[in-house]
Motif scaffolding. Structure first.
Motif, short mmCIF file in Angstrom:
data_model
loop_
_atom_site.label_atom_id
_atom_site.label_comp_id
_atom_site.label_asym_id
_atom_site.label_seq_id
_atom_site.Cartn_x
_atom_site.Cartn_y
_atom_site.Cartn_z
N SER A 255 3.76 0.40 2.65
CA SER A 255 3.31 -0.34 3.83
C SER A 255 4.35 -1.35 4.31
O SER A 255 4.36 -1.71 5.48
N SER B 171 0.65 5.49 0.46
CA SER B 171 -0.29 6.45 1.04
C SER B 171 0.13 7.90 0.80
O SER B 171 1.23 8.18 0.32
N VAL C 121 -3.70 4.57 -1.51
CA VAL C 121 -4.77 5.03 -0.63
C VAL C 121 -4.51 6.49 -0.28
O VAL C 121 -3.37 6.94 -0.25
N GLY C 122 -5.58 7.22 -0.04
CA GLY C 122 -5.42 8.62 0.33
C GLY C 122 -6.54 9.47 -0.25
O GLY C 122 -7.52 8.95 -0.79
N THR D 149 0.86 -1.18 0.00
CA THR D 149 0.00 0.00 0.00
C THR D 149 0.90 1.23 0.00
O THR D 149 1.93 1.24 0.67
N ALA E 71 -5.02 7.64 -5.71
CA ALA E 71 -5.82 7.12 -4.60
C ALA E 71 -7.01 6.31 -5.10
O ALA E 71 -7.71 6.72 -6.03
#
Length: 159
Positions: free
Chosen positions: A47, A41, A66-67, A39, A120
């Motif tokens: 991650s 971010s 993600v974000g 992941t 994202a």
């Protein structure tokens, strides 16, 4: 006739016993790649700071971004470099390669595997065979500023 039968038996024994021994491998061939989920971010970090693979192992890296930032400001990719790559030079050249998705084609020989950029909510993947040479291989995000902000990690090849 007996001589012919003995010759055929000898041939059969060679094919049935010796040939399989000559082509035998160290173990079963891996047919499905092992998946490593990463992941990325808005905090500009992966991650996993490290993950381990076996020499020559088939690996599929799935990168999920993600974000909340828009993609033109915050996109991510996974670029696995050879252990001999000059990371600062690669990152500098990547920042100048906007038209190439921040992937400097002139330094492609320094790259083992790379994904496309994702924003994202998006994901991408790349499948590759790990190097056979044991050691540490850096991976980075080549979007401008990300690697310098700490978005770099290590894939370790070990037995």
């Amino acid at each position: 006739a007996l001589h012919r039968i003995m010759r055929m038996l000898t041939m059969f024994m060679f094919v049935a016993v010796l040939v399989p021994a000559l082509v035998a491998s160290d173990g079963p061939r891996q047919t499905v790649p092992r998946t490593v989920n990463l992941t990325a971010s808005d905090a500009m970090e992966f991650s996993l700071s490290t993950f381990a693979v076996k020499p020559g192992e088939s690996i599929r890296v799935v990168l999920r971004a993600v974000g909340t930032q828009p993609a033109d400001r915050m996109s991510h990719n996974f670029v696995l470099l050879k252990s001999t790559a000059d990371i600062p030079t690669f990152i500098m050249m990547a920042s100048l390669a906007r038209e190439e998705g921040y992937f400097p084609r002139t330094l492609k020989s320094d790259v083992i595997a790379a994904t496309s950029l994702v924003g994202a909510g998006e994901s991408t993947s790349v499948t590759f065979h790990a190097p056979v040479r044991l050691g540490a291989y850096p991976y980075v995000c080549s979007f401008p500023g990300h690697s310098n902000a700490g978005m770099r990690a290590t894939m370790i090849v070990r037995r």
